[in-house]
Design an enzyme around this catalytic site. Structure first.
Site, PDB file in Angstrom:
ATOM      1  N   ARG A 189     -28.257   4.250  -4.463  1.00 29.84           N
ATOM      2  CA  ARG A 189     -27.093   4.224  -5.350  1.00 29.84           C
ATOM      3  C   ARG A 189     -26.318   5.529  -5.173  1.00 29.84           C
ATOM      4  NH1 ARG A 189     -26.834   5.880 -11.397  1.00 29.84           N
ATOM      5  NH2 ARG A 189     -24.669   5.364 -11.852  1.00 29.84           N
ATOM      6  N   HIS A 201     -18.234   8.363 -11.218  1.00 35.59           N
ATOM      7  CA  HIS A 201     -19.275   9.250 -11.721  1.00 35.59           C
ATOM      8  C   HIS A 201     -18.617  10.592 -12.047  1.00 35.59           C
ATOM      9  CE1 HIS A 201     -23.880   9.925 -11.700  1.00 35.59           C
ATOM     10  NE2 HIS A 201     -23.323  10.940 -12.341  1.00 35.59           N
ATOM     11  N   GLU A 204     -22.351   6.277 -17.140  1.00 36.60           N
ATOM     12  CA  GLU A 204     -22.469   7.020 -18.393  1.00 36.60           C
ATOM     13  C   GLU A 204     -21.108   7.361 -19.014  1.00 36.60           C
ATOM     14  OE1 GLU A 204     -25.091  10.354 -17.809  1.00 36.60           O
ATOM     15  OE2 GLU A 204     -26.798   9.074 -17.337  1.00 36.60           O
ATOM     16  N   ASN A 208     -29.729   4.169 -17.850  1.00 38.79           N
ATOM     17  CA  ASN A 208     -30.141   5.517 -17.477  1.00 38.79           C
ATOM     18  C   ASN A 208     -30.928   6.103 -18.644  1.00 38.79           C
ATOM     19  OD1 ASN A 208     -28.488   4.978 -15.320  1.00 38.79           O
ATOM     20  ND2 ASN A 208     -27.017   6.612 -15.730  1.00 38.79           N
ATOM     21  N   TYR A 267     -33.717   9.358 -19.897  1.00 37.21           N
ATOM     22  CA  TYR A 267     -34.450  10.593 -19.649  1.00 37.21           C
ATOM     23  C   TYR A 267     -35.358  10.989 -20.812  1.00 37.21           C
ATOM     24  CZ  TYR A 267     -31.354  11.151 -15.651  1.00 37.21           C
ATOM     25  OH  TYR A 267     -30.702  10.956 -14.464  1.00 37.21           O
ATOM     26  N   GLU A 318     -30.956   5.318 -13.430  1.00 38.33           N
ATOM     27  CA  GLU A 318     -31.315   6.738 -13.356  1.00 38.33           C
ATOM     28  C   GLU A 318     -32.539   6.976 -14.214  1.00 38.33           C
ATOM     29  OE1 GLU A 318     -28.478   9.823 -14.206  1.00 38.33           O
ATOM     30  OE2 GLU A 318     -26.852   8.785 -13.163  1.00 38.33           O
TER      31      GLU A 318
END
Length: 479
Positions: free
Chosen positions: A84, A128, A173, A303, A305, A380
Site C-alpha cells: 500500500r 495521504h 485518516e 488503521n 495503534y 495500518e
C-alpha cells in the site's frame, strides 16, 4: 475461559489473505523538486521553523523515488504479496488543478509495473495528507472547492493506473487531516481554528464521495474502492460512571461518527451536531451532500495503534492532554474541552502509546456489526521503537515482533469470530519521515541508515516474512 483463549482459533490465516506493508509518498519519496513536483502543505510546514523536530523535512526522506526498484525487490525477498503506497498529489497535478504532469504520473506507472512484475499487489491511496500548497492558499480543506479538485485528481490517477491497480483508497485518516491540521495545528497546514476543522471534516467526506464516483467512472468494475479510517477505540476511565460514558460518546462522535456516519449510513450523528452547535450550524452541508458522500464501498480500511481512555472533567482543567496526538495549546477535539484524556495502562511504544492488541479486535468487530458484509482490511498497524544496529550491523527488535504477534493474533481471532478481514498492512515497510517527529521515531520493519540510506531488514521483517510465507504466526523471539 476468555474469548482470547478459545481453542477454536485456527493456527493459520485464510489462503487469500494479503500480507502487506504500507508507506506514504511524502514520508519516503524525497525528490520534492523533481519532474515538475511543486510544494505540498507538508513541504511548507516542515520548512517552517519550529514545526518539526530538529527542523527536519521530507526533502530527501529515504529517496524511494530513485530507489523504488531496490525497495520492491526487498519486498519480494520478504515474501510480501501486497504493498500500500500513496500517490503524491503535487507530483501528479502540481497546482491541484488542470492536467496531469506526465513525468509525475510516469513514476507511478513504473512503480506499479515493478510491483506486478514481482507478484506484489499494489494498493493505491490517493490522499495521504500532501495537499498541493496552492489549494491550501485558496483555503484548503475548509473550502468546498477542494473536494471538487480532489475528484478531478482522483479521475486522473484512476484513468492512468486503473487498468493494473485493483485496490484503491480515497483518503487516509481524514481525522488527522481535519483535526490535527486545522484544529490543534500539529500537522500541516498548522492552523488552529476549531470551526474550520469541522468544515474540513465535511469537505474531506465530500471529497471521498466525489472521488469514489470519479474513480468508478474511469476504472473497470472489478476494482475495489475503499477509505482508510483511523477509527478510535474509546473507553471510559470508570465504566460505571454515566459522565464518563457520556465523554466516550462525545469523543466517539468526533473520532468515528463524523466520518463513518455519512460514509456508511448517509447521516451525521445527531449528538455530534448538537455537541458542536456552539461552533457551527453545519450550514455548509448542502442538500444532496450526504447522498454524494454515501457511496457504496467495496471495502473499509482500519488503521489502529492504541486505544483512547477518557473521563468527564472541567473545561478549566489544566495540564497536558494525553490523547497521543502531539503537544499543542489547541485541542483537536472541537467542543470537548471538558473531556479528560488519560494514558492507558501497560507497556508503551516509543511514541508513548500504550500497547493493547485487544483494541484491534474490538475495532474489527465493531465495524463487522456497523457495516455487515463489508470486507475489512487492517491498512495500518505497527509500532515505533528506538532501533539501533548491533556490532554486526544487525537490527534486533523483539519488542516489535511481540507487538506484531499480539495484534495479528487478534486479527486472526476476529476472523474466527466471523469478521471478513482480508489483509493486513504493516506500518511501515521502512523507517521514514514521521511527520512532526522528523526522523526520530522509527516505525519500519526495515532499518534505514539516514546518512547512507542503506536498508537493513530488522528481525521483525524476517519474522513477518515467515508469517507471510506460511500464513501462520511464528512464536515471538525470546530474548
Amino acid at each position: 475461559m476468555s474469548d482470547s483463549a478459545t481453542p477454536a482459533t485456527p493456527a493459520t490465516f485464510p489462503p487469500a489473505f494479503l500480507w502487506g506493508a504500507a508507506t506514504s509518498a511524502y514520508q519516503i519519496e524525497g525528490a520534492v523538486r523533481e519532474d515538475g513536483r511543486t510544494p505540498s502543505i507538508w513541504d511548507t510546514f516542515s520548512h517552517t521553523p519550529g514545526r518539526t523536530a530538529g527542523g527536519e523535512t521530507g526533502d530527501i526522506a529515504v529517496d524511494h523515488y530513485h530507489r523504488y526498484r531496490d525497495d520492491v525487490a526487498l519486498m519480494a525477498e520478504l515474501g510480501l504479496n501486497a504493498y500500500r503506497f500513496s500517490v503524491s498529489w503535487p507530483r501528479v497535478q502540481p497546482t491541484g488543478r488542470g492536467p496531469a504532469v506526465q513525468r509525475g504520473l510516469d513514476f507511478y506507472h513504473r512503480l506499479v509495473d515493478e510491483l506486478l512484475a514481482h507478484g506484489i499487489k499494489p494498493a493505491v491511496t490517493l490522499y495521504h495528507w500532501d495537499l498541493p500548497q496552492e489549494l491550501e492558499d485558496a483555503g484548503g480543506w475548509p473550502e468546498r472547492d477542494t473536494a471538487h479538485r480532489f475528484a478531478e485528481y482522483a479521475q486522473i490517477v484512476g484513468e492512468a493506473l486503473g487498468d493494473r491497480v485493483e485496490q484503491w483508497i480515497t483518503l487516509n485518516e481524514p481525522w488527522c487531516s481535519a483535526f490535527l491540521g486545522y484544529a490543534s495545528g500539529v500537522h500541516a497546514p498548522g492552523r488552529t481554528d476549531s470551526a474550520a476543522s469541522l468544515r474540513a471534516a465535511h469537505h474531506l467526506n465530500l471529497a471521498h464521495g466525489l472521488g469514489a464516483t470519479a474513480l468508478r467512472s474511469v476504472m473497470p468494475t472489478r476494482n475495489s474502492v475503499a477509505v482508510s479510517l483511523n477509527s478510535s477505540v474509546v473507553r471510559p476511565l470508570s465504566p460505571g460512571n454515566p459522565a464518563d460514558l457520556d465523554a466516550v460518546r462525545r469523543i466517539d462522535d468526533l473520532a468515528n461518527g463524523i466520518f463513518h456516519g455519512p460514509m456508511l449510513h448517509g447521516a451525521y450523528p445527531e449528538s455530534l451536531l448538537e455537541a458542536t452547535s456552539s461552533l457551527t450550524d453545519w450550514s455548509y452541508v448542502l442538500d444532496g451532500d450526504l447522498d454524494l458522500i454515501h457511496q457504496p464501498l467495496d471495502a473499509l480500511g482500519l488503521n489502529y495503534y492504541t486505544p483512547t481512555l477518557v473521563s468527564a472533567g472541567e473545561p478549566s482543567a489544566k495540564g497536558p492532554r494525553a490523547d497521543g496526538h502531539g503537544a499543542s495549546d489547541h485541542s483537536p477535539w472541537p467542543a470537548a474541552d471538558d473531556v479528560v484524556f488519560h494514558q492507558s495502562p501497560g507497556e508503551r511504544t516509543e511514541m508513548g502509546w500504550s500497547i493493547d492488541p485487544t483494541g484491534l479486535h474490538e475495532l474489527i468487530m465493531r465495524y463487522t456489526r456497523e457495516a455487515p458484509g463489508l470486507p475489512l482490511y487492517v491498512t495500518e498497524n505497527g509500532a515505533a521503537y528506538d532501533d539501533k544496529p548491533d556490532a554486526d550491523g544487525k537490527v534486533h527488535d523483539p519488542e516489535r515482533i511481540a507487538y506484531l504477534h499480539g495484534h495479528l493474533s487478534e486479527v486472526r481471532r476476529a476472523i474466527t469470530d466471523g469478521a471478513d478481514v482480508r489483509g493486513y498492512f504493516l506500518w511501515s515497510l521502512m523507517d521514514n519521515f514521521e511527520w512532526a517527529y522528523g526522523y526520530g521515531k522509527r516505525f519500519g520493519a526495515v532499518y534505514v541508515d539516514y546518512a547512507s540510506l542503506e536498508r537493513t531488514p530488522k528481525s521483525s521483517a524476517l519474522w513477518y516474512s515467515r508469517a507471510a510465507r506460511s500464513g501462520a504466526l511464528p512464536e515471538p523471539e525470546r530474548i
